[in-house]
Design a protein around this motif. Structure first.
Motif, PDB file in Angstrom:
ATOM      1  N   ILE A 159       0.827  -1.208   0.000  1.00 33.62           N
ATOM      2  CA  ILE A 159       0.000   0.000   0.000  1.00 33.62           C
ATOM      3  C   ILE A 159       0.861   1.259   0.000  1.00 33.62           C
ATOM      4  O   ILE A 159       0.587   2.215  -0.738  1.00 33.62           O
ATOM      5  N   ASP A 160       1.919   1.278   0.810  1.00 32.28           N
ATOM      6  CA  ASP A 160       2.714   2.517   0.883  1.00 32.28           C
ATOM      7  C   ASP A 160       3.749   2.630  -0.235  1.00 32.28           C
ATOM      8  O   ASP A 160       4.438   3.640  -0.346  1.00 32.28           O
ATOM      9  N   GLY A 161       3.865   1.592  -1.068  1.00 34.14           N
ATOM     10  CA  GLY A 161       4.711   1.692  -2.247  1.00 34.14           C
ATOM     11  C   GLY A 161       6.131   1.206  -2.098  1.00 34.14           C
ATOM     12  O   GLY A 161       6.909   1.259  -3.054  1.00 34.14           O
ATOM     13  N   GLU A 162       6.506   0.690  -0.937  1.00 32.51           N
ATOM     14  CA  GLU A 162       7.873   0.197  -0.764  1.00 32.51           C
ATOM     15  C   GLU A 162       8.074  -1.178  -1.393  1.00 32.51           C
ATOM     16  O   GLU A 162       9.209  -1.589  -1.660  1.00 32.51           O
ATOM     17  N   LEU A 163       6.977  -1.896  -1.610  1.00 31.36           N
ATOM     18  CA  LEU A 163       7.037  -3.221  -2.223  1.00 31.36           C
ATOM     19  C   LEU A 163       6.020  -3.279  -3.350  1.00 31.36           C
ATOM     20  O   LEU A 163       4.829  -3.033  -3.142  1.00 31.36           O
ATOM     21  N   SER A 164       6.480  -3.592  -4.546  1.00 33.89           N
ATOM     22  CA  SER A 164       5.561  -3.653  -5.684  1.00 33.89           C
ATOM     23  C   SER A 164       4.648  -4.866  -5.553  1.00 33.89           C
ATOM     24  O   SER A 164       5.009  -5.870  -4.922  1.00 33.89           O
ATOM     25  N   ALA A 165       3.481  -4.773  -6.162  1.00 37.05           N
ATOM     26  CA  ALA A 165       2.551  -5.900  -6.139  1.00 37.05           C
ATOM     27  C   ALA A 165       3.174  -7.120  -6.814  1.00 37.05           C
ATOM     28  O   ALA A 165       2.953  -8.263  -6.395  1.00 37.05           O
ATOM     29  N   ALA A 166       3.974  -6.891  -7.849  1.00 38.61           N
ATOM     30  CA  ALA A 166       4.618  -8.004  -8.559  1.00 38.61           C
ATOM     31  C   ALA A 166       5.597  -8.738  -7.648  1.00 38.61           C
ATOM     32  O   ALA A 166       5.609  -9.977  -7.588  1.00 38.61           O
ATOM     33  N   ASN A 167       6.429  -7.992  -6.928  1.00 36.09           N
ATOM     34  CA  ASN A 167       7.381  -8.635  -6.019  1.00 36.09           C
ATOM     35  C   ASN A 167       6.675  -9.262  -4.822  1.00 36.09           C
ATOM     36  O   ASN A 167       7.114 -10.293  -4.303  1.00 36.09           O
ATOM     37  N   ALA A 168       5.590  -8.640  -4.389  1.00 34.77           N
ATOM     38  CA  ALA A 168       4.814  -9.220  -3.295  1.00 34.77           C
ATOM     39  C   ALA A 168       4.244 -10.572  -3.714  1.00 34.77           C
ATOM     40  O   ALA A 168       4.221 -11.527  -2.929  1.00 34.77           O
ATOM     41  N   ARG A 169       3.807 -10.666  -4.967  1.00 32.46           N
ATOM     42  CA  ARG A 169       3.310 -11.940  -5.495  1.00 32.46           C
ATOM     43  C   ARG A 169       4.402 -13.006  -5.455  1.00 32.46           C
ATOM     44  O   ARG A 169       4.173 -14.156  -5.053  1.00 32.46           O
ATOM     45  N   LEU A 170       5.589 -12.625  -5.894  1.00 32.47           N
ATOM     46  CA  LEU A 170       6.698 -13.572  -5.893  1.00 32.47           C
ATOM     47  C   LEU A 170       7.026 -14.034  -4.478  1.00 32.47           C
ATOM     48  O   LEU A 170       7.285 -15.219  -4.236  1.00 32.47           O
ATOM     49  N   LEU A 171       6.995 -13.099  -3.536  1.00 37.53           N
ATOM     50  CA  LEU A 171       7.300 -13.440  -2.147  1.00 37.53           C
ATOM     51  C   LEU A 171       6.260 -14.394  -1.578  1.00 37.53           C
ATOM     52  O   LEU A 171       6.614 -15.418  -0.973  1.00 37.53           O
ATOM     53  N   MET A 172       4.984 -14.090  -1.770  1.00 35.49           N
ATOM     54  CA  MET A 172       3.941 -14.960  -1.232  1.00 35.49           C
ATOM     55  C   MET A 172       3.991 -16.335  -1.881  1.00 35.49           C
ATOM     56  O   MET A 172       3.710 -17.355  -1.235  1.00 35.49           O
ATOM     57  N   GLY A 173       4.385 -16.373  -3.159  1.00 31.93           N
ATOM     58  CA  GLY A 173       4.549 -17.663  -3.823  1.00 31.93           C
ATOM     59  C   GLY A 173       5.691 -18.460  -3.215  1.00 31.93           C
ATOM     60  O   GLY A 173       5.577 -19.680  -3.020  1.00 31.93           O
ATOM     61  N   ARG A 174       6.798 -17.774  -2.922  1.00 32.78           N
ATOM     62  CA  ARG A 174       7.946 -18.447  -2.301  1.00 32.78           C
ATOM     63  C   ARG A 174       7.575 -18.989  -0.921  1.00 32.78           C
ATOM     64  O   ARG A 174       8.091 -20.027  -0.489  1.00 32.78           O
ATOM     65  N   LEU A 175       6.680 -18.287  -0.238  1.00 30.34           N
ATOM     66  CA  LEU A 175       6.282 -18.706   1.109  1.00 30.34           C
ATOM     67  C   LEU A 175       5.178 -19.755   1.091  1.00 30.34           C
ATOM     68  O   LEU A 175       4.837 -20.315   2.133  1.00 30.34           O
ATOM     69  N   GLY A 176       4.601 -19.984  -0.084  1.00 29.73           N
ATOM     70  CA  GLY A 176       3.551 -20.981  -0.193  1.00 29.73           C
ATOM     71  C   GLY A 176       2.211 -20.535   0.355  1.00 29.73           C
ATOM     72  O   GLY A 176       1.379 -21.372   0.725  1.00 29.73           O
ATOM     73  N   VAL A 177       1.976 -19.224   0.406  1.00 23.75           N
ATOM     74  CA  VAL A 177       0.697 -18.698   0.896  1.00 23.75           C
ATOM     75  C   VAL A 177      -0.278 -18.639  -0.274  1.00 23.75           C
ATOM     76  O   VAL A 177      -0.058 -17.909  -1.242  1.00 23.75           O
ATOM     77  N   GLN A 178      -1.341 -19.393  -0.195  1.00 27.95           N
ATOM     78  CA  GLN A 178      -2.273 -19.536  -1.314  1.00 27.95           C
ATOM     79  C   GLN A 178      -3.057 -18.253  -1.563  1.00 27.95           C
ATOM     80  O   GLN A 178      -3.504 -17.581  -0.636  1.00 27.95           O
ATOM     81  N   GLU A 179      -3.241 -17.927  -2.836  1.00 27.30           N
ATOM     82  CA  GLU A 179      -4.005 -16.744  -3.220  1.00 27.30           C
ATOM     83  C   GLU A 179      -5.503 -17.032  -3.133  1.00 27.30           C
ATOM     84  O   GLU A 179      -5.966 -18.070  -3.606  1.00 27.30           O
ATOM     85  N   PRO A 180      -6.286 -16.124  -2.537  1.00 25.69           N
ATOM     86  CA  PRO A 180      -7.740 -16.319  -2.464  1.00 25.69           C
ATOM     87  C   PRO A 180      -8.353 -16.383  -3.858  1.00 25.69           C
ATOM     88  O   PRO A 180      -8.026 -15.574  -4.731  1.00 25.69           O
ATOM     89  N   GLY A 181      -9.244 -17.326  -4.056  1.00 23.01           N
ATOM     90  CA  GLY A 181      -9.857 -17.495  -5.367  1.00 23.01           C
ATOM     91  C   GLY A 181     -10.759 -16.348  -5.767  1.00 23.01           C
ATOM     92  O   GLY A 181     -10.977 -16.108  -6.960  1.00 23.01           O
ATOM     93  N   ASP A 182     -11.295 -15.611  -4.783  1.00 20.14           N
ATOM     94  CA  ASP A 182     -12.218 -14.508  -5.098  1.00 20.14           C
ATOM     95  C   ASP A 182     -11.501 -13.174  -5.243  1.00 20.14           C
ATOM     96  O   ASP A 182     -12.144 -12.129  -5.334  1.00 20.14           O
ATOM     97  N   ARG A 183     -10.160 -13.204  -5.257  1.00 22.78           N
ATOM     98  CA  ARG A 183      -9.353 -11.986  -5.359  1.00 22.78           C
ATOM     99  C   ARG A 183      -9.753 -10.967  -4.286  1.00 22.78           C
ATOM    100  O   ARG A 183      -9.872  -9.770  -4.535  1.00 22.78           O
TER     101      ARG A 183
END
Length: 247
Positions: A159-183
């Motif tokens: 939200i504050d812009g220090e981490l891009s949504a793209a890199n956040a996606r990569l990080l959550m993927g590396r951690l194995g945190v599943q993405e909600p199906g309803d976005r």
């Protein structure tokens, strides 16, 4: 002055005996002075602590490593009981294995133990590394934090812009945190005009979806200037429509 007779006594004309006041032992509640005792002086001379940290009970700083993340730079705290008994506290056993903490243990003769008062290191590790420049290191050092702290830190910095949504996606993927199906539809439906959180839970996936789907324009952190996140027209129209329906 002669005291009045006690109506509970049998003889109202008997001589009054004034009971002596009971004195309770006085407890010394003054804080223990630190920073001026042999252990503290030894830590200061060895370069393992500063007088300020020792006097205030703050975590000791390892000046041989970068300031960030603070979890590694300030991994151990020296605390004392009221009677002056010293203790070394860390967030978890993994912190006790850091070379700096080992040196502090050797110098003081104390053993660093896990204690809730030092648990702030978990948050500092996550929030200091959940940025475009540090997310990969965060993914490789989860033992120094918790998934809950990472989730909150990622949401905050997307939200504050220090981490891009793209890199956040990569990080959550590396951690194995599943993405909600309803976005995160249910969470985003509650979005509102509110400085900071916008009434969102600001967890990682909610923040990612809010930015990717055009609900929030993330902030920007620069040298000497901070641009705060704002709601987009899409979000403002949604808020206006929801309020109109509720009126």
């Amino acid at each position: 002055m002669v005291p009045r007779p006690d109506p509970r006594q049998l003889d109202l004309f008997a001589e009054q005996v004034v009971p002596a006041f009971r004195t309770e032992p006085t407890l010394d509640t003054s804080p223990v002075r630190v920073g001026f005792i042999p252990m503290d002086e030894m830590l200061i001379e060895a370069g393992l602590g500063s007088r300020y940290s020792l006097m205030t009970g703050y975590a000791l700083q390892d000046t041989s490593v970068p300031y960030l993340p603070r979890s590694i730079a300030f991994p151990v705290t020296l605390k004392r009981d009221r009677d002056g008994t010293p203790h070394l506290f860390v967030a978890s056993p993994v912190y006790a294995d850091l070379p700096y903490v080992r040196r502090v243990e050797e110098a003081t003769g104390l053993k660093a133990i896990s204690h809730p008062s030092a648990s702030g290191a978990f948050w500092h590790h996550a929030v200091d590394l959940a940025a475009d420049a540090g997310w990969e290191r965060l993914a490789e050092s989860l033992e120094f934090t918790t998934l809950e702290c990472v989730d909150q830190a990622v949401g905050l910095h997307v939200i504050d812009g220090e981490l891009s949504a793209a890199n956040a996606r990569l990080l959550m993927g590396r951690l194995g945190v599943q993405e909600p199906g309803d976005r995160s539809a249910a969470a985003l439906a509650r979005i509102d005009v509110n400085f900071g959180s916008f009434e969102l839970d600001t967890t990682a996936w909610t923040a990612i979806h809010a930015v990717e789907d055009g609900w929030i324009k993330p902030g920007r952190v620069g040298k000497g200037r901070t641009v705060y996140a704002t709601l987009t027209k899409k979000a403002l129209d949604h808020v206006a429509s929801r309020r109109a329906q509720a009126a």
